[in-house]
Design an enzyme around this catalytic site. Structure first.
Site, PDB file in Angstrom:
ATOM      1  N   HIS A 154      -1.400   6.675   8.127  1.00 36.26           N
ATOM      2  CA  HIS A 154      -0.561   7.665   7.431  1.00 36.26           C
ATOM      3  C   HIS A 154      -1.321   8.970   7.205  1.00 36.26           C
ATOM      4  CE1 HIS A 154       3.252   5.788   6.382  1.00 36.26           C
ATOM      5  NE2 HIS A 154       2.663   4.702   5.919  1.00 36.26           N
ATOM      6  N   GLY A 202       0.826  -1.194   0.000  1.00 30.39           N
ATOM      7  CA  GLY A 202       0.000   0.000   0.000  1.00 30.39           C
ATOM      8  C   GLY A 202       0.861   1.245   0.000  1.00 30.39           C
ATOM      9  N   HIS A 225      -2.899   0.412   8.447  1.00 26.08           N
ATOM     10  CA  HIS A 225      -1.573   1.034   8.309  1.00 26.08           C
ATOM     11  C   HIS A 225      -1.653   2.292   7.439  1.00 26.08           C
ATOM     12  CE1 HIS A 225       2.952   0.657   7.645  1.00 26.08           C
ATOM     13  NE2 HIS A 225       2.590   1.520   6.727  1.00 26.08           N
ATOM     14  N   GLU A 226      -2.326   2.161   6.288  1.00 30.01           N
ATOM     15  CA  GLU A 226      -2.385   3.298   5.360  1.00 30.01           C
ATOM     16  C   GLU A 226      -3.254   4.429   5.901  1.00 30.01           C
ATOM     17  OE1 GLU A 226      -0.275   3.399   3.116  1.00 30.01           O
ATOM     18  OE2 GLU A 226       0.236   1.276   3.182  1.00 30.01           O
ATOM     19  N   GLN A 263       3.077   9.834   1.725  1.00 22.81           N
ATOM     20  CA  GLN A 263       4.364   9.156   1.490  1.00 22.81           C
ATOM     21  C   GLN A 263       5.039   9.644   0.207  1.00 22.81           C
ATOM     22  OE1 GLN A 263       2.638   5.006   2.285  1.00 22.81           O
ATOM     23  NE2 GLN A 263       4.740   4.823   3.024  1.00 22.81           N
ATOM     24  N   CYS A 272       7.193  -0.650   6.318  1.00 20.34           N
ATOM     25  CA  CYS A 272       6.673   0.560   5.688  1.00 20.34           C
ATOM     26  C   CYS A 272       7.685   1.059   4.668  1.00 20.34           C
ATOM     27  CB  CYS A 272       6.431   1.630   6.759  1.00 20.34           C
ATOM     28  SG  CYS A 272       5.807   3.186   6.103  1.00 20.34           S
ATOM     29  N   LEU A 273       7.200   1.432   3.493  1.00 19.22           N
ATOM     30  CA  LEU A 273       8.112   1.943   2.466  1.00 19.22           C
ATOM     31  C   LEU A 273       8.818   3.210   2.927  1.00 19.22           C
ATOM     32  CD1 LEU A 273       5.899   1.368  -0.712  1.00 19.22           C
ATOM     33  CD2 LEU A 273       7.832  -0.010   0.073  1.00 19.22           C
TER      34      LEU A 273
HETATM   35 ZN    ZN Z   1       3.610   2.929   5.623  1.00 19.26          ZN
END
Ligand code: ZN
Length: 166
Positions: free
Chosen positions: A140, A46, A136-137, A51, A94-95
């Site tokens: 953000h 995701g 998670h997303e 991000q 996480c990216l």
């Molecule tokens: Zn993340």
């Protein structure tokens, strides 16, 4: 295909609360396409707009792990959780926090409502990885990273195979 720069932990943009999308524009459509390209290029599950440095409530998710059962791509605009059930504890990455992973407890089931690219409302239910990715997303979008919720130590990830980065 256009890739955007993924912001990393420590960047202020990841700590801010994102604004709702009021109307669909060609620019936002392009952003969503770029987010999908960027997520797939980085092998992510995701990606949230902050991000890539954009403070809008937009998330893309593809939690497909079995070719026969598609779990995305989902495009979620102004998503809101309307129901959660149960608990699951598992490894999360996480990216925006490259090379790390940690154990996080999330709901086992989550139901949300969101708008699609045509700004039509829909509901989505997820369990397991999809439920984890949604939570998670959505975090953000409110300026939160999973590292705030890690139980125990943040671990270094040696191989990418075992991590689900979002
Ligand atoms: Zn993340």
């Amino acid at each position: 295909m256009a890739l955007r720069n993924i912001r990393e932990m420590g960047d202020d943009v990841l700590a801010k609360v994102c604004r709702p999308v009021a109307e669909m524009t060609p620019r936002i459509k392009e952003l969503i396409e770029d987010m999908l390209d960027t997520m797939y290029d980085a092998n992510g599950v995701g990606l949230a707009a902050p991000q890539v440095g954009v403070l809008k409530r937009i998330v893309v998710i593809d939690a497909t792990t079995d070719e026969e059962v598609a779990q995305g791509p989902y495009i979620l605009i102004n998503p809101e959780i309307i129901e959660t059930r149960g608990e699951q504890t598992g490894q999360e990455g996480c990216l925006s926090v490259p090379g790390k992973a940690g154990m996080v407890t999330r709901p086992e089931y989550v139901k949300i409502k969101a708008l699609d690219v045509d700004m039509h409302e829909f509901e989505l239910e997820g369990t397991e990885l999809l439920a984890r990715a949604i939570c998670h997303e959505l975090d953000h979008l409110d300026g939160h990273l999973y590292v705030e919720k890690v139980e125990g130590e943040l671990m270094n990830v040696v191989t990418e195979e075992n991590s689900e980065e979002a």
